[in-house]
Each structure stands twice: as C-alpha cells, then as structure tokens.
Motif scaffolding. Structure first.
Motif, PDB file in Angstrom:
ATOM      1  N   VAL A  21     -26.845  13.358  16.186  1.00  0.00           N
ATOM      2  CA  VAL A  21     -27.266  11.959  16.260  1.00  0.00           C
ATOM      3  C   VAL A  21     -28.489  11.731  15.379  1.00  0.00           C
ATOM      4  CG1 VAL A  21     -28.273  10.230  17.802  1.00  0.00           C
ATOM      5  CG2 VAL A  21     -26.255  11.498  18.507  1.00  0.00           C
ATOM      6  N   GLY A  22     -29.415  12.668  15.377  1.00  0.00           N
ATOM      7  CA  GLY A  22     -30.602  12.545  14.537  1.00  0.00           C
ATOM      8  C   GLY A  22     -30.260  12.543  13.057  1.00  0.00           C
ATOM      9  N   CYS A  23     -29.384  13.441  12.646  1.00  0.00           N
ATOM     10  CA  CYS A  23     -28.976  13.492  11.231  1.00  0.00           C
ATOM     11  C   CYS A  23     -28.220  12.232  10.836  1.00  0.00           C
ATOM     12  CB  CYS A  23     -28.119  14.722  10.974  1.00  0.00           C
ATOM     13  SG  CYS A  23     -29.030  16.266  11.053  1.00  0.00           S
ATOM     14  N   LEU A  24     -27.353  11.768  11.703  1.00  0.00           N
ATOM     15  CA  LEU A  24     -26.598  10.550  11.410  1.00  0.00           C
ATOM     16  C   LEU A  24     -27.520   9.344  11.312  1.00  0.00           C
ATOM     17  CD1 LEU A  24     -23.872   9.153  11.008  1.00  0.00           C
ATOM     18  CD2 LEU A  24     -23.775   8.868  13.486  1.00  0.00           C
ATOM     19  N   SER A  25     -28.492   9.254  12.190  1.00  0.00           N
ATOM     20  CA  SER A  25     -29.405   8.113  12.142  1.00  0.00           C
ATOM     21  C   SER A  25     -30.266   8.154  10.883  1.00  0.00           C
ATOM     22  CB  SER A  25     -30.278   8.055  13.392  1.00  0.00           C
ATOM     23  OG  SER A  25     -31.112   9.176  13.473  1.00  0.00           O
TER      24      SER A  25
END
Length: 53
Positions: A21-25
C-alpha cells in the motif's frame, strides 16, 4: 500476560500489505506530481541497483 492486537490477514501478510500500500501510494503521488524524467522511483532504484554491480 500480553494481549496482542488481532491481525487483518495474518502475521506475515499484514506487513506485506502495508509495504504494498505504501509503494502504491507513492507511485500514485509521483504520477500526480509529474516528476522530471530520470527522477522517478523505479529509475532511481534501477540506477542504484546498477551502480552496485
């Protein structure tokens, strides 16, 4: 006795989900902000990886 918080998916799946989720955001943030050519995250990681070899 220590009471641990319940897991959403599992003991090992929750941290992986958080990283994804962090990488996608960050990817969405980069696309929105319009980074200059050569300064995108994947290009910087590739450059860093190639320098190690």
């Amino acid at each position: 006795m220590v009471q641990y918080a319940p897991f959403l998916l599992g003991k090992f799946s929750d941290p992986l989900l958080a990283i994804m989720v962090g990488c996608l955001s960050y990817y969405v943030y980069e696309r929105k902000m319009g980074r200059p050519q050569g300064h995108h995250l994947h290009e910087l990681i590739k450059k860093r990886w190639d320098d190690r070899k």
